[in-house]
Design a protein around this motif. Structure first.
Motif, short mmCIF file in Angstrom:
data_model
loop_
_atom_site.label_atom_id
_atom_site.label_comp_id
_atom_site.label_asym_id
_atom_site.label_seq_id
_atom_site.Cartn_x
_atom_site.Cartn_y
_atom_site.Cartn_z
N ALA A 6 0.85 -1.20 0.00
CA ALA A 6 0.00 0.00 0.00
C ALA A 6 0.88 1.25 0.00
O ALA A 6 0.57 2.24 -0.68
CB ALA A 6 -0.94 -0.01 1.21
N GLY A 7 1.99 1.20 0.73
CA GLY A 7 2.93 2.32 0.74
C GLY A 7 3.57 2.54 -0.62
O GLY A 7 3.80 3.69 -1.02
N GLU A 8 3.86 1.45 -1.32
CA GLU A 8 4.43 1.58 -2.66
C GLU A 8 3.44 2.27 -3.61
O GLU A 8 3.83 3.15 -4.38
CB GLU A 8 4.80 0.21 -3.21
CG GLU A 8 6.00 -0.41 -2.55
CD GLU A 8 6.35 -1.79 -3.06
OE1 GLU A 8 7.43 -2.29 -2.68
OE2 GLU A 8 5.56 -2.39 -3.83
N LEU A 9 2.18 1.89 -3.52
CA LEU A 9 1.17 2.55 -4.36
C LEU A 9 1.08 4.02 -4.01
O LEU A 9 1.05 4.88 -4.90
CB LEU A 9 -0.19 1.87 -4.23
CG LEU A 9 -1.34 2.54 -4.99
CD1 LEU A 9 -1.05 2.63 -6.48
CD2 LEU A 9 -2.65 1.79 -4.74
N ALA A 10 1.05 4.35 -2.74
CA ALA A 10 0.97 5.75 -2.31
C ALA A 10 2.20 6.52 -2.80
O ALA A 10 2.07 7.67 -3.25
CB ALA A 10 0.85 5.82 -0.80
N ALA A 11 3.37 5.91 -2.74
CA ALA A 11 4.59 6.57 -3.21
C ALA A 11 4.53 6.83 -4.71
O ALA A 11 4.90 7.92 -5.17
CB ALA A 11 5.81 5.72 -2.86
N LEU A 12 4.07 5.86 -5.48
CA LEU A 12 3.98 6.04 -6.94
C LEU A 12 2.94 7.09 -7.31
O LEU A 12 3.12 7.84 -8.27
CB LEU A 12 3.72 4.71 -7.62
CG LEU A 12 4.91 3.74 -7.59
CD1 LEU A 12 4.50 2.34 -8.01
CD2 LEU A 12 6.04 4.26 -8.46
N ILE A 13 1.87 7.16 -6.55
CA ILE A 13 0.86 8.21 -6.79
C ILE A 13 1.47 9.57 -6.46
O ILE A 13 1.28 10.54 -7.21
CB ILE A 13 -0.41 7.94 -5.97
CG1 ILE A 13 -1.14 6.72 -6.54
CG2 ILE A 13 -1.33 9.15 -5.96
CD1 ILE A 13 -2.26 6.19 -5.66
N ALA A 14 2.22 9.67 -5.35
CA ALA A 14 2.88 10.92 -5.00
C ALA A 14 3.88 11.33 -6.08
O ALA A 14 3.97 12.52 -6.43
CB ALA A 14 3.58 10.78 -3.65
N LEU A 15 4.60 10.36 -6.64
CA LEU A 15 5.53 10.64 -7.72
C LEU A 15 4.80 11.20 -8.93
O LEU A 15 5.21 12.20 -9.52
CB LEU A 15 6.31 9.38 -8.11
CG LEU A 15 7.24 9.50 -9.32
CD1 LEU A 15 8.34 10.52 -9.06
CD2 LEU A 15 7.83 8.14 -9.67
N GLU A 16 3.70 10.56 -9.30
CA GLU A 16 2.93 11.02 -10.46
C GLU A 16 2.42 12.45 -10.24
O GLU A 16 2.51 13.29 -11.14
CB GLU A 16 1.76 10.08 -10.72
CG GLU A 16 0.97 10.44 -11.96
CD GLU A 16 -0.07 9.40 -12.32
OE1 GLU A 16 -0.55 9.46 -13.47
OE2 GLU A 16 -0.40 8.53 -11.49
N LEU A 17 1.93 12.74 -9.06
CA LEU A 17 1.44 14.10 -8.77
C LEU A 17 2.58 15.12 -8.80
O LEU A 17 2.41 16.23 -9.32
CB LEU A 17 0.72 14.12 -7.43
CG LEU A 17 -0.59 13.34 -7.38
CD1 LEU A 17 -1.13 13.28 -5.95
CD2 LEU A 17 -1.63 13.95 -8.32
#
Length: 125
Positions: A6-17
């Motif tokens: 779940a943290g990996e998904l949150a990190a990748l979303i933060a990267l995209e933003l």
């Protein structure tokens, strides 16, 4: 492991933003995607493996995951986590550190500017 995935998904979303904030206006709306933003970092903004602290410290390469030469790419990983089973598989070693380094690269000018703000006589803090 579920919490890390779940943290990996949150990190990748933060990267995209973060990349949308920094480069989104420089890529035409119809072609704007995480894959295009990552490729832009390498091809236009000049990101190399030597500028990624995690790669410098641990060795290896990460640029291929940004440009599409190495599979799965970061964009593919994000899509799998977001649209597939987000808790499937094991955590990806180094992913959180890589995302941190990429966000730091994208905002490097802002970070450098903030380091000089408030320093006496314009000296670096």
């Amino acid at each position: 492991f579920s919490v890390v995935k779940a943290g990996e998904l949150a990190a990748l979303i933060a990267l995209e933003l973060a990349l949308m904030d920094r480069y989104g206006g420089l890529i035409s709306k119809g072609k704007r995607s995480l894959a295009a933003l990552l490729k832009y970092m390498v091809e236009v903004d000049g990101l190399t493996d030597a500028q990624i602290p995690m790669v410098t410290r641990c060795g290896g390469t990460a640029v291929g995951q940004l440009t599409g030469r190495t599979r799965p790419t970061l964009a593919e990983r994000r899509n799998t986590l977001a649209h597939g089973d987000p808790f499937e598989g094991l955590p990806t070693g180094g992913l959180l550190e890589l995302v941190r380094d990429l966000i730091n690269f994208a905002y490097r000018d802002y970070i450098a500017e903030a380091a000089t703000v408030g320093a006496p006589s314009g000296e670096r803090a």
